[in-house]
Design an enzyme around this catalytic site. Structure first.
Site, PDB file in Angstrom:
ATOM      1  N   GLY A  10       5.655  -2.216   3.649  1.00 43.07           N
ATOM      2  CA  GLY A  10       5.241  -2.756   4.939  1.00 43.07           C
ATOM      3  C   GLY A  10       5.674  -4.198   5.132  1.00 43.07           C
ATOM      4  N   ASP A  11       4.951  -4.927   5.982  1.00 39.98           N
ATOM      5  CA  ASP A  11       5.414  -6.273   6.344  1.00 39.98           C
ATOM      6  C   ASP A  11       5.442  -7.251   5.163  1.00 39.98           C
ATOM      7  OD1 ASP A  11       2.686  -6.273   6.288  1.00 39.98           O
ATOM      8  OD2 ASP A  11       2.401  -7.355   8.176  1.00 39.98           O
ATOM      9  N   GLY A  47      -6.464   0.315   9.221  1.00 43.38           N
ATOM     10  CA  GLY A  47      -5.632  -0.377  10.203  1.00 43.38           C
ATOM     11  C   GLY A  47      -6.125  -1.802  10.304  1.00 43.38           C
ATOM     12  N   ARG A  48      -5.624  -2.626   9.387  1.00 46.94           N
ATOM     13  CA  ARG A  48      -6.080  -4.015   9.283  1.00 46.94           C
ATOM     14  C   ARG A  48      -5.879  -4.754  10.607  1.00 46.94           C
ATOM     15  NH1 ARG A  48      -3.876  -5.745   3.847  1.00 46.94           N
ATOM     16  NH2 ARG A  48      -2.139  -4.738   4.888  1.00 46.94           N
ATOM     17  N   HIS A  99      -9.913   4.909   1.526  1.00 49.71           N
ATOM     18  CA  HIS A  99      -8.612   5.204   0.917  1.00 49.71           C
ATOM     19  C   HIS A  99      -8.219   6.674   0.896  1.00 49.71           C
ATOM     20  CE1 HIS A  99      -8.884   1.006  -0.275  1.00 49.71           C
ATOM     21  NE2 HIS A  99      -7.584   1.061  -0.467  1.00 49.71           N
ATOM     22  N   THR A 140       4.279   2.487   5.643  1.00 52.32           N
ATOM     23  CA  THR A 140       2.879   2.039   5.704  1.00 52.32           C
ATOM     24  C   THR A 140       2.122   2.956   6.654  1.00 52.32           C
ATOM     25  OG1 THR A 140       1.392   0.344   6.598  1.00 52.32           O
ATOM     26  CG2 THR A 140       3.655   0.254   7.374  1.00 52.32           C
ATOM     27  N   GLY A 160       0.831  -1.209   0.000  1.00 49.91           N
ATOM     28  CA  GLY A 160       0.000   0.000   0.000  1.00 49.91           C
ATOM     29  C   GLY A 160       0.857   1.248   0.000  1.00 49.91           C
ATOM     30  N   ASP A 180       2.613  -0.467  11.827  1.00 52.20           N
ATOM     31  CA  ASP A 180       2.565  -1.771  12.500  1.00 52.20           C
ATOM     32  C   ASP A 180       3.861  -2.577  12.349  1.00 52.20           C
ATOM     33  OD1 ASP A 180       2.321  -2.211   9.811  1.00 52.20           O
ATOM     34  OD2 ASP A 180       0.641  -3.604   9.954  1.00 52.20           O
ATOM     35  N   ARG A 208       0.854  -4.947  -5.018  1.00 55.79           N
ATOM     36  CA  ARG A 208       1.003  -6.122  -4.148  1.00 55.79           C
ATOM     37  C   ARG A 208       1.229  -7.292  -5.112  1.00 55.79           C
ATOM     38  NH1 ARG A 208      -0.736  -4.132   0.873  1.00 55.79           N
ATOM     39  NH2 ARG A 208      -2.454  -2.666   0.802  1.00 55.79           N
ATOM     40  N   ASP A 241      -0.159   2.144   8.497  1.00 51.65           N
ATOM     41  CA  ASP A 241      -0.628   1.387   9.667  1.00 51.65           C
ATOM     42  C   ASP A 241       0.274   1.501  10.899  1.00 51.65           C
ATOM     43  OD1 ASP A 241      -2.647   0.565   8.061  1.00 51.65           O
ATOM     44  OD2 ASP A 241      -2.005  -1.515   7.878  1.00 51.65           O
TER      45      ASP A 241
HETATM   46  O1  F6P Z   1      -1.607  -1.509   4.933  1.00 52.87           O
HETATM   47  C1  F6P Z   1      -2.147  -0.285   4.622  1.00 52.87           C
HETATM   48  C2  F6P Z   1      -3.633  -0.399   4.368  1.00 52.87           C
HETATM   49  O2  F6P Z   1      -4.115   0.894   4.016  1.00 52.87           O
HETATM   50  C3  F6P Z   1      -4.462  -0.994   5.506  1.00 52.87           C
HETATM   51  O3  F6P Z   1      -4.752  -0.088   6.538  1.00 52.87           O
HETATM   52  C4  F6P Z   1      -5.674  -1.463   4.758  1.00 52.87           C
HETATM   53  O4  F6P Z   1      -6.307  -2.509   5.463  1.00 52.87           O
HETATM   54  C5  F6P Z   1      -5.101  -1.950   3.461  1.00 52.87           C
HETATM   55  O5  F6P Z   1      -3.875  -1.267   3.282  1.00 52.87           O
HETATM   56  C6  F6P Z   1      -5.970  -1.735   2.249  1.00 52.87           C
HETATM   57  O6  F6P Z   1      -5.342  -2.299   1.158  1.00 52.87           O
HETATM   58  P1  F6P Z   1      -5.733  -2.019  -0.359  1.00 52.87           P
HETATM   59  O7  F6P Z   1      -5.327  -0.624  -0.690  1.00 52.87           O
HETATM   60  O8  F6P Z   1      -4.976  -3.011  -1.141  1.00 52.87           O
HETATM   61  O9  F6P Z   1      -7.220  -2.157  -0.446  1.00 52.87           O
END
Ligand code: F6P
Length: 323
Positions: free
Chosen positions: A102-103, A171-172, A252, A126, A11, A130, A72, A128
């Site tokens: 991120g992770d 924040g997953r 987003h 990220t 992300g 995290d 991703r 998040d």
């Molecule tokens: O990891 C960052 C993040 O924005 C999270 O908070 C959220 O759950 C996820 O990415 C959303 O991912 P995508 O943009 O692929 O829908």
């Protein structure tokens, strides 16, 4: 080493552009050639890369998103994907790789650098916040500010109509944005993935303030175990039909926008430190901010260690400041 590559993956997060700028200019200052990889690991596999110079990163400091684009990438989880990426890097004479993400990004980087002889340094990017090994990740501060701005606006309309708002933030698996934005925006309650809140407890809290309060804001982190903001709002409304309940999912919009000064400075520091780490012969490390200094952590540790990042005093004060 003479040639390095940089990519952003996973992300996007505000602050990635200042970070790319710092990597490119620090590298060039030290006489390195710097290659930009488009769309994260997908660009490594598809050989989608280009030579960058000082001017490639002009006027991007204030921009959200990432000029390198991001993705991703599932293929990088497979051995064949890793091999294609390695061959493309080798063919271009690239001797060091900097990954910002991120992770998921770090998991790929860690695996790649264990198998192949190209040093890799990770930069935590990220919203998040995290990741273990850095008090703050790139983008977290800007995203939190964006949420606070939204809360302030919602508070105006909540107050005008005497309404109870449930606001879902990103924040997953992490309540960092929810907690900080909730305290900064004066939320009456904050629901977090790290801490269970029973719905009846939430209702009791809201009711106890009902003598004095005509409007309320409850923040729900998307990873909270009670379900999303709509589910929680429905349950609360069933128990207390007199509440005029509304839900806003910020989504987003939290990922975009001009990076805050904090994220610009952090991105600059981390990008600068990552190039220096490669020049010092480091690999499989993450550069991070601890206290007010830049430190290195093992990539493996960064992905495998779970750090509880919610400040205990903030957690304690939410209910107290909402009386
Ligand atoms: O990891 C960052 C993040 O924005 C999270 O908070 C959220 O759950 C996820 O990415 C959303 O991912 P995508 O943009 O692929 O829908």
């Amino acid at each position: 080493i003479n040639k390095i590559a940089v990519l952003t993956s996973g992300g996007d997060a505000p602050g990635m552009n200042p970070c790319i700028r710092a990597v490119v200019r620090t590298g060039i200052f030290h006489g390195l050639q710097v290659v930009g990889v488009k769309q994260g690991y997908q660009g490594l596999i598809n050989n989608n890369m280009y030579d960058m110079n000082e001017r490639s990163v002009s006027n991007i400091l204030h921009l959200g998103g990432t000029i390198l684009k991001t993705a991703r990438c599932m293929e990088f989880k497979e051995e064949s994907g890793l091999e294609k990426a390695y061959q493309n890097l080798k063919n271009r004479g690239i001797e060091g790789l900097i990954v910002i993400g991120g992770d998921g990004t770090f998991t790929g980087a860690e695996r790649f650098s264990r198998i192949y002889d190209i040093p890799v340094i990770g930069i935590p990017g990220t919203i998040d916040n995290d990741l273990y090994g850095s008090d703050f990740t790139l983008g977290f501060d800007t995203a939190t500010n964006t949420v606070v701005e939204a809360l302030d606006k919602i508070r105006d309309t909540a107050d005008a109509h005497d309404r109870l708002f449930f606001i879902e933030v990103m924040g997953r698996d992490s309540g960092c944005i929810a907690l900080r934005a909730g305290v900064a925006g004066g939320a009456e309650a904050i629901l977090l993935p790290e801490k269970e809140t029973a719905i009846d407890e939430l209702i009791e809290n809201l009711k106890s303030g009902s003598n004095k309060k005509t409007s309320s804001i409850v923040i729900v982190a998307e990873g909270d175990k009670n379900g999303g903001a709509y589910d929680i709002a429905k349950k609360v409304k069933e128990h207390v039909p007199s509440y005029d309940v509304k839900v806003t999912i910020l989504g987003h919009l939290q990922r975009g926008g001009s990076p805050s000064s904090f994220d610009r400075v952090l991105g600059s520091r981390l990008g600068y430190a990552a190039v220096n780490a490669l020049l010092n012969g480091e690999t499989r490390k993450m550069v991070g901010l601890k206290g007010n200094t830049i430190q290195l952590a093992e990539l493996e540790e960064a992905i495998s260690t779970h750090e509880f990042k919610l400040e205990p005093d903030l957690l304690d004060m939410v209910d107290i400041l909402a009386i």
